[in-house]
Design a protein around this motif. Structure first.
Motif, short mmCIF file in Angstrom:
data_model
loop_
_atom_site.label_atom_id
_atom_site.label_comp_id
_atom_site.label_asym_id
_atom_site.label_seq_id
_atom_site.Cartn_x
_atom_site.Cartn_y
_atom_site.Cartn_z
N GLY A 65 -5.80 -7.84 0.25
CA GLY A 65 -4.84 -6.98 -0.43
C GLY A 65 -3.47 -7.08 0.22
N SER A 66 -2.70 -6.04 0.06
CA SER A 66 -1.35 -6.00 0.60
C SER A 66 -1.40 -5.62 2.08
CB SER A 66 -0.50 -4.99 -0.17
OG SER A 66 0.80 -4.90 0.37
N ILE A 67 -1.55 -6.62 2.93
CA ILE A 67 -1.69 -6.39 4.37
C ILE A 67 -0.53 -7.06 5.10
CG2 ILE A 67 -3.11 -6.79 6.41
CD1 ILE A 67 -5.54 -6.86 4.52
N VAL A 68 0.22 -6.26 5.85
CA VAL A 68 1.26 -6.81 6.70
C VAL A 68 0.66 -7.14 8.07
CG1 VAL A 68 3.47 -6.38 7.82
CG2 VAL A 68 3.07 -5.57 5.47
N PHE A 69 -0.05 -6.18 8.61
CA PHE A 69 -0.79 -6.43 9.84
C PHE A 69 -1.92 -5.42 9.97
CE2 PHE A 69 0.88 -2.83 12.13
CZ PHE A 69 2.20 -2.71 11.73
N ILE A 70 -2.93 -5.79 10.76
CA ILE A 70 -4.06 -4.91 11.05
C ILE A 70 -4.04 -4.60 12.54
CG2 ILE A 70 -6.57 -4.69 11.12
CD1 ILE A 70 -6.70 -6.45 8.65
N ASN A 71 -4.02 -3.31 12.87
CA ASN A 71 -4.04 -2.89 14.27
C ASN A 71 -5.43 -2.96 14.86
OD1 ASN A 71 -1.30 -2.27 14.50
ND2 ASN A 71 -1.61 -0.18 13.75
N ALA A 72 -6.38 -2.48 14.10
CA ALA A 72 -7.73 -2.33 14.64
C ALA A 72 -8.75 -2.55 13.55
CB ALA A 72 -7.92 -0.95 15.25
N MET A 73 -9.87 -3.12 13.94
CA MET A 73 -11.03 -3.24 13.06
C MET A 73 -12.26 -2.83 13.85
SD MET A 73 -10.29 -6.72 10.88
CE MET A 73 -11.19 -6.19 9.41
N GLY A 74 -13.24 -2.33 13.15
CA GLY A 74 -14.42 -1.88 13.86
C GLY A 74 -15.61 -1.72 12.96
N TRP A 75 -16.72 -1.43 13.59
CA TRP A 75 -17.99 -1.20 12.90
C TRP A 75 -18.54 0.16 13.29
CZ3 TRP A 75 -19.74 -4.37 9.17
CH2 TRP A 75 -19.22 -5.66 9.11
N TYR A 76 -19.04 0.85 12.30
CA TYR A 76 -19.69 2.14 12.47
C TYR A 76 -21.03 2.07 11.74
CZ TYR A 76 -15.11 3.74 14.00
OH TYR A 76 -13.92 3.88 14.69
N ASN A 133 -14.45 -0.81 9.26
CA ASN A 133 -13.22 -0.02 9.18
C ASN A 133 -12.03 -0.87 9.60
OD1 ASN A 133 -11.24 1.84 11.09
ND2 ASN A 133 -11.78 2.82 9.16
N ALA A 134 -10.92 -0.70 8.92
CA ALA A 134 -9.69 -1.41 9.28
C ALA A 134 -8.51 -0.47 9.19
CB ALA A 134 -9.47 -2.62 8.38
N GLN A 135 -7.62 -0.55 10.17
CA GLN A 135 -6.42 0.27 10.21
C GLN A 135 -5.22 -0.64 10.40
OE1 GLN A 135 -6.95 3.22 13.31
NE2 GLN A 135 -9.10 3.45 12.80
N GLY A 136 -4.20 -0.41 9.59
CA GLY A 136 -3.03 -1.26 9.70
C GLY A 136 -1.92 -0.82 8.79
N TYR A 137 -1.02 -1.77 8.45
CA TYR A 137 0.16 -1.47 7.65
C TYR A 137 0.19 -2.39 6.45
CZ TYR A 137 5.07 -0.56 6.56
OH TYR A 137 6.24 -0.21 5.94
N ALA A 138 0.41 -1.77 5.28
CA ALA A 138 0.39 -2.53 4.03
C ALA A 138 1.78 -2.72 3.43
CB ALA A 138 -0.52 -1.83 3.02
N GLY A 139 2.81 -2.40 4.20
CA GLY A 139 4.16 -2.63 3.72
C GLY A 139 4.75 -1.45 2.98
N ARG A 140 6.04 -1.61 2.65
CA ARG A 140 6.72 -0.54 1.91
C ARG A 140 6.03 -0.30 0.58
NH1 ARG A 140 13.26 -1.23 2.69
NH2 ARG A 140 13.28 -0.99 4.95
#
Length: 119
Positions: free
Chosen positions: A26-37, A94-101
């Protein structure tokens, strides 16, 4: 919009191995963290492993599970070795990051993949 798609779950024998994969798109600029739960029946969702430049593991999986990332492919893996019956659960990426303006920051979950002890 950012989506996570997991794969690799299934039946695992006690003492055996499985490898989970999760790809973000998708619209991903960068991903800070990824993980498994994971969430076992009747229990709360719990952390398994995370990767945000460093790795972090639940005590219950240390030495058995390994998390790794392919940043160019926005993919995270979970190599699960020496499986135990108590590893049976639905595993969520799980993924956390920035998808842009326009979309901003995201904190997304995959749909979950079942890992079941086949013994």
């Amino acid at each position: 919009q950012v989506q996570l798609v997991e794969s690799g779950g299934g039946l695992g024998q006690v003492g055996g191995s499985l490898r989970l994969s999760c790809t973000a798109s998708g619209s991903i600029v960068f991903i800070n963290a990824m993980g498994w739960y994971r969430q076992a029946p009747g229990k709360q969702r719990e952390l398994v492993a995370t990767s945000d430049g460093s790795t972090n593991y639940a005590d219950s999986v240390k030495g058995r599970f390994s998390i790794s990332r392919d940043n160019a492919a926005n993919t995270v893996y979970l190599q699960m070795n020496s499986l135990k019956p108590e590893d049976t659960a639905v595993y969520y990426c799980n993924a956390q990051g920035y998808a842009g303006r326009g979309y901003g920051w995201f904190d997304k979950w995959g749909q979950g993949t079942q890992v079941t002890d086949s013994s």
